[in-house]
Write an enzyme that holds these catalytic residues in place. Structure first.
Site, PDB file in Angstrom:
ATOM      1  N   MET A   1       0.800  -1.404   0.015  1.00  0.00           N
ATOM      2  CA  MET A   1       0.084  -0.025  -0.009  1.00  0.00           C
ATOM      3  C   MET A   1       0.843   1.301   0.149  1.00  0.00           C
ATOM      4  SD  MET A   1      -3.370  -0.897   1.886  1.00  0.00           S
ATOM      5  CE  MET A   1      -2.790  -0.862   3.712  1.00  0.00           C
TER       6      MET A   1
ATOM      7  N   LEU B   1       6.360   3.127   1.415  1.00  0.00           N
ATOM      8  CA  LEU B   1       7.581   2.143   1.532  1.00  0.00           C
ATOM      9  C   LEU B   1       8.535   2.441   2.356  1.00  0.00           C
ATOM     10  CD1 LEU B   1       7.722   1.130  -2.269  1.00  0.00           C
ATOM     11  CD2 LEU B   1       6.119   0.401  -0.476  1.00  0.00           C
TER      12      LEU B   1
ATOM     13  N   GLY C   1      11.367  -2.775   5.299  1.00  0.00           N
ATOM     14  CA  GLY C   1      10.563  -4.026   5.210  1.00  0.00           C
ATOM     15  C   GLY C   1      10.127  -4.568   3.952  1.00  0.00           C
ATOM     16  N   HIS C   2       9.308  -3.611   3.414  1.00  0.00           N
ATOM     17  CA  HIS C   2       9.039  -3.826   2.014  1.00  0.00           C
ATOM     18  C   HIS C   2      10.110  -4.086   1.000  1.00  0.00           C
ATOM     19  CE1 HIS C   2       5.554  -0.745   3.195  1.00  0.00           C
ATOM     20  NE2 HIS C   2       5.180  -1.920   2.950  1.00  0.00           N
TER      21      HIS C   2
ATOM     22  N   SER D   1       6.794   0.011   9.813  1.00  0.00           N
ATOM     23  CA  SER D   1       5.476  -0.009   9.283  1.00  0.00           C
ATOM     24  C   SER D   1       5.272   1.622   9.027  1.00  0.00           C
ATOM     25  CB  SER D   1       4.661  -0.413  10.503  1.00  0.00           C
ATOM     26  OG  SER D   1       3.090   0.256  10.037  1.00  0.00           O
ATOM     27  N   SER D   2       4.335   1.266   7.802  1.00  0.00           N
ATOM     28  CA  SER D   2       3.991   2.753   7.036  1.00  0.00           C
ATOM     29  C   SER D   2       3.231   3.405   8.318  1.00  0.00           C
ATOM     30  CB  SER D   2       3.082   2.470   5.939  1.00  0.00           C
ATOM     31  OG  SER D   2       3.579   1.573   4.984  1.00  0.00           O
TER      32      SER D   2
HETATM   33  P1  AMP Z   1       1.643  -3.018   3.425  1.00  0.00           P
HETATM   34  O1  AMP Z   1       2.013  -1.919   2.479  1.00  0.00           O
HETATM   35  O2  AMP Z   1       1.548  -2.553   4.997  1.00  0.00           O
HETATM   36  O3  AMP Z   1       0.266  -3.561   2.841  1.00  0.00           O
HETATM   37  O4  AMP Z   1       2.661  -4.262   3.579  1.00  0.00           O
HETATM   38  C1  AMP Z   1       3.126  -4.801   2.149  1.00  0.00           C
HETATM   39  C2  AMP Z   1       3.745  -6.000   2.560  1.00  0.00           C
HETATM   40  O5  AMP Z   1       4.980  -5.750   3.309  1.00  0.00           O
HETATM   41  C3  AMP Z   1       2.884  -6.942   3.452  1.00  0.00           C
HETATM   42  O6  AMP Z   1       3.254  -8.479   2.674  1.00  0.00           O
HETATM   43  C4  AMP Z   1       3.392  -6.675   4.807  1.00  0.00           C
HETATM   44  O7  AMP Z   1       3.388  -7.938   5.623  1.00  0.00           O
HETATM   45  C5  AMP Z   1       5.109  -6.396   4.400  1.00  0.00           C
HETATM   46  N1  AMP Z   1       5.643  -5.720   5.553  1.00  0.00           N
HETATM   47  C6  AMP Z   1       5.122  -4.921   6.063  1.00  0.00           C
HETATM   48  N2  AMP Z   1       6.149  -4.306   7.091  1.00  0.00           N
HETATM   49  C7  AMP Z   1       7.002  -5.068   6.960  1.00  0.00           C
HETATM   50  C8  AMP Z   1       8.139  -5.360   7.887  1.00  0.00           C
HETATM   51  N3  AMP Z   1       8.626  -4.527   8.841  1.00  0.00           N
HETATM   52  N4  AMP Z   1       8.828  -6.339   7.527  1.00  0.00           N
HETATM   53  C9  AMP Z   1       8.663  -7.249   6.666  1.00  0.00           C
HETATM   54  N5  AMP Z   1       7.597  -7.019   5.799  1.00  0.00           N
HETATM   55  C10 AMP Z   1       6.882  -6.105   6.082  1.00  0.00           C
END
Ligand code: AMP
Length: 282
Positions: A30, A33, A36-37, A187-188
């Site tokens: 989403m 970034l 983690g992403h 986290s975003s």
């Molecule tokens: P999001 O943009 O929050 O929907 O996350 C997109 C993907 O990135 C999802 O598969 C999340 O689980 C992964 N993700 C988010 N935060 C982290 C993190 N700190 N470490 C690893 N993967 C992450």
């Protein structure tokens, strides 16, 4: 990096690559970034010929409309980071590209009890929205491999169920959580926290590690009670759950037999921002 905005362009481009025998890895996001992403992108690059990242803030998975409108958007930086990491294709669709017949879900996904506990319980409808968007994206991208983060532990289980229900030929790869030096899971939503709030938020990881260190057969109640108290004492406004669960099923475990694999999971609000994290314990 090629930026594509329509489903037609994406399908056209990827079907040509598939015809050449090239394998695609896919990372749905989403946006906003962080490292983690990028870990997910790196995993995909290692094991595929083409890596596709999508950025789409999916309206149907937000049970709280305010959370949706406040969701951070940092598109220029996202594009910069993805280019630097070597992403091949950024898919940046609009809502009508993802939901050409409207956002209404006509056929709910059978997620069983997963929708009734933890995130499913506290965010009604969330996982249906997640399945709706991931199903659509998987049909468009048709990747060989899908990369998700362990940070969203229950979401990984839900997507495994989606893959089972749809019989899509995709392999799910789960990538470990990337953390700040303090232990705070990246986290975003951390973008909405001040430096002091981020410092305080590291208590979640500290509690997960304390639970891990204190694990012994028998009742787990005191581990949960102490973690709950520590999170509130650090300045969190509200806790949705602190749970120790079976790592394979996510069903709560209140007394441990000393054998079964466990995961501890937390969801809590600090200054109105909802954070989640988890740690496999053994
Ligand atoms: P999001 O943009 O929050 O929907 O996350 C997109 C993907 O990135 C999802 O598969 C999340 O689980 C992964 N993700 C988010 N935060 C982290 C993190 N700190 N470490 C690893 N993967 C992450």
């Amino acid at each position: 990096m090629i930026l594509l905005k329509t489903a037609t362009d994406l399908s056209f481009f990827l079907s040509a690559k598939k015809a050449q025998g090239l394998q695609t890895g896919f990372v749905p996001t989403m946006g906003a970034l962080h490292e983690g992403h990028l870990r997910l992108v790196e995993h995909s690059k290692k094991n595929n010929n083409i890596t596709v990242v999508s950025i789409f803030v999916n309206p149907t998975q937000f049970n709280d409309p305010q959370d949706f409108t406040r969701y951070p958007v940092t598109l220029e930086n996202d594009i910069y980071l993805l280019e630097k990491t070597g992403c091949d294709i950024l898919f940046l669709p609009s809502v009508p590209e993802i939901y050409p017949s409207g956002m209404q879900l006509t056929q709910p996904y059978d997620l069983g009890y997963l929708e009734t506990l933890l995130e499913g319980k506290y965010r009604p409808g969330h996982f249906q929205g997640v399945c709706q968007v991931v199903h659509r994206l998987l049909e468009l991208v048709q990747p060989a491999n899908l990369y998700l983060g362990q940070k969203d532990y229950q979401q990984c289980m839900v997507i495994r169920q989606l893959i089972h229900l749809t019989a899509l030929p995709v392999q799910l790869e789960i990538v470990p959580t990337k953390r700040e030096p303090s232990g705070l899971a990246m986290s975003s939503r951390n973008l909405r926290l001040s430096e002091n709030e981020k410092k305080a938020a590291a208590v979640i990881y500290q509690c997960l590690v304390t639970i891990q260190a204190g694990l012994k057969p028998g009742s787990l109640d005191s581990l949960v009670t102490e973690a709950t108290a520590a999170i509130l004492a650090a300045g969190f406004d509200k806790i949705d759950y602190v749970s120790i669960a079976d790592a394979a099923t996510l069903l709560p475990v209140t007394a441990w037999d000393g054998q079964s694999k466990l995961v501890a999971l937390v969801a809590a609000f600090i200054s109105g921002v909802r954070l989640i994290d988890n740690l496999t314990l053994n």
